[in-house]
Enzyme design. Structure first.
Site, mmCIF file in Angstrom:
data_model
loop_
_atom_site.group_PDB
_atom_site.id
_atom_site.type_symbol
_atom_site.label_atom_id
_atom_site.label_comp_id
_atom_site.label_asym_id
_atom_site.label_seq_id
_atom_site.Cartn_x
_atom_site.Cartn_y
_atom_site.Cartn_z
ATOM 1 N N GLY A 45 -18.481 -18.781 49.493
ATOM 2 C CA GLY A 45 -17.323 -19.492 50.016
ATOM 3 C C GLY A 45 -16.060 -18.871 49.452
ATOM 4 O O GLY A 45 -16.085 -18.290 48.361
ATOM 5 N N GLN A 50 -7.385 -18.617 46.947
ATOM 6 C CA GLN A 50 -8.021 -17.576 46.129
ATOM 7 C C GLN A 50 -7.580 -16.161 46.515
ATOM 8 O O GLN A 50 -7.893 -15.204 45.802
ATOM 9 C CB GLN A 50 -9.546 -17.673 46.229
ATOM 10 C CG GLN A 50 -10.094 -18.935 45.599
ATOM 11 C CD GLN A 50 -11.598 -18.970 45.687
ATOM 12 O OE1 GLN A 50 -12.155 -19.345 46.708
ATOM 13 N NE2 GLN A 50 -12.265 -18.541 44.625
ATOM 14 N N CYS A 99 -17.566 -19.673 40.578
ATOM 15 C CA CYS A 99 -16.377 -19.509 41.407
ATOM 16 C C CYS A 99 -15.891 -18.062 41.294
ATOM 17 O O CYS A 99 -15.836 -17.533 40.189
ATOM 18 C CB CYS A 99 -15.287 -20.468 40.926
ATOM 19 S SG CYS A 99 -13.776 -20.378 41.882
ATOM 20 N N HIS A 141 -16.808 -27.694 47.048
ATOM 21 C CA HIS A 141 -16.168 -26.761 46.108
ATOM 22 C C HIS A 141 -14.937 -26.115 46.752
ATOM 23 O O HIS A 141 -13.867 -26.051 46.134
ATOM 24 C CB HIS A 141 -17.196 -25.705 45.676
ATOM 25 C CG HIS A 141 -16.668 -24.668 44.741
ATOM 26 N ND1 HIS A 141 -17.048 -24.573 43.419
ATOM 27 C CD2 HIS A 141 -15.772 -23.668 44.940
ATOM 28 C CE1 HIS A 141 -16.395 -23.574 42.851
ATOM 29 N NE2 HIS A 141 -15.622 -22.991 43.753
ATOM 30 N N GLU A 142 -15.085 -25.661 47.994
ATOM 31 C CA GLU A 142 -13.961 -24.991 48.673
ATOM 32 C C GLU A 142 -12.859 -25.991 49.026
ATOM 33 O O GLU A 142 -11.676 -25.665 48.951
ATOM 34 C CB GLU A 142 -14.440 -24.249 49.935
ATOM 35 C CG GLU A 142 -15.463 -23.146 49.694
ATOM 36 C CD GLU A 142 -15.099 -22.199 48.573
ATOM 37 O OE1 GLU A 142 -13.906 -21.891 48.400
ATOM 38 O OE2 GLU A 142 -16.028 -21.784 47.839
ATOM 39 N N HIS A 145 -10.577 -26.447 46.257
ATOM 40 C CA HIS A 145 -9.593 -25.356 46.112
ATOM 41 C C HIS A 145 -8.309 -25.650 46.889
ATOM 42 O O HIS A 145 -7.220 -25.376 46.397
ATOM 43 C CB HIS A 145 -10.174 -24.022 46.615
ATOM 44 C CG HIS A 145 -10.946 -23.260 45.577
ATOM 45 N ND1 HIS A 145 -10.391 -22.847 44.389
ATOM 46 C CD2 HIS A 145 -12.224 -22.817 45.565
ATOM 47 C CE1 HIS A 145 -11.309 -22.187 43.688
ATOM 48 N NE2 HIS A 145 -12.436 -22.159 44.379
HETATM 49 NI NI NI Z 1 -14.277 -21.391 43.808
#
Ligand code: NI
Length: 191
Positions: A45, A50, A99, A141-142, A145
């Site tokens: 992902g 990011q 991550c 998780h994404e 972010h």
């Molecule tokens: Ni991550």
């Protein structure tokens, strides 16, 4: 195009991201580049912050972590645009998360089994959909972010204290990683 991945310590990872313009003609290219960047880093992902863009956009390919021998879950490879969480529910379970922005660290995080999202797909169609299993895990998780949250934020304070030195080293670029990264301490890029 493969982007350098922003490392822990960059303020962009702590920002709540904003919606993208669905009519932006550069959006398909950006999404393609995000898939390419994710694959290059062997990730499952990748969220826009990011790569330094505070946008509500992420890509996943959960096929890469589903063990086809032991699980009948069908993974998905998909871009999620202008995502909003509707709710999370189901029993919490622990999974060892890592991550791309925090290389060489993984820790167990507990999350509810199912997440319901509203999002747009790459064709501009709106969806409301439930996800569970490992696909939910990657999405959760994404999704974090784009809300400015990292998996390390979910850890107990003792665990966080124990990781502090390692995290500071990562933010300064003092880490070994097989893909290109951007470190906030001097915007150094190394391979
Ligand atoms: Ni991550």
């Amino acid at each position: 195009m493969i982007y350098p991945i922003v490392a822990y310590g960059d303020p962009v990872l702590k920002q709540v991201a904003k919606d993208v313009d669905l009519n932006d003609p550069n959006l398909p290219d950006l999404i393609e580049s995000m898939f390419e960047t994710m694959k290059n880093a062997s990730g499952v992902g990748l969220a826009a912050p990011q790569i330094g863009l505070s946008k509500r956009l992420f890509v996943i390919d959960s096929n890469l972590i589903i063990d086809k021998e032991t699980s009948d879950e069908k993974g998905i490879k998909r871009a999620f645009i202008n995502v909003q969480k509707v709710e999370e529910f189901g029993e919490k379970w622990g999974y060892n998360e890592g991550c791309l922005s925090i290389p060489n660290i993984s820790e167990e995080v507990k999350r509810p089994s199912t997440i319901r999202l509203k999002y747009f797909d790459i064709e501009g169609n709106e969806h409301e959909e439930d996800f569970s299993g490992l696909t939910a895990r990657v999405i959760q998780h994404e999704y974090d972010h784009i809300e400015g949250i990292l998996f390390t934020d979910h850890l107990k304070s003792l665990k966080k204290k124990l990781l502090k030195r390692k995290l500071t080293k990562i933010s300064k670029g003092d880490t070994s990683v097989a893909y290109r990264m951007k470190f906030s301490g001097g915007s150094l890029i190394k391979k």
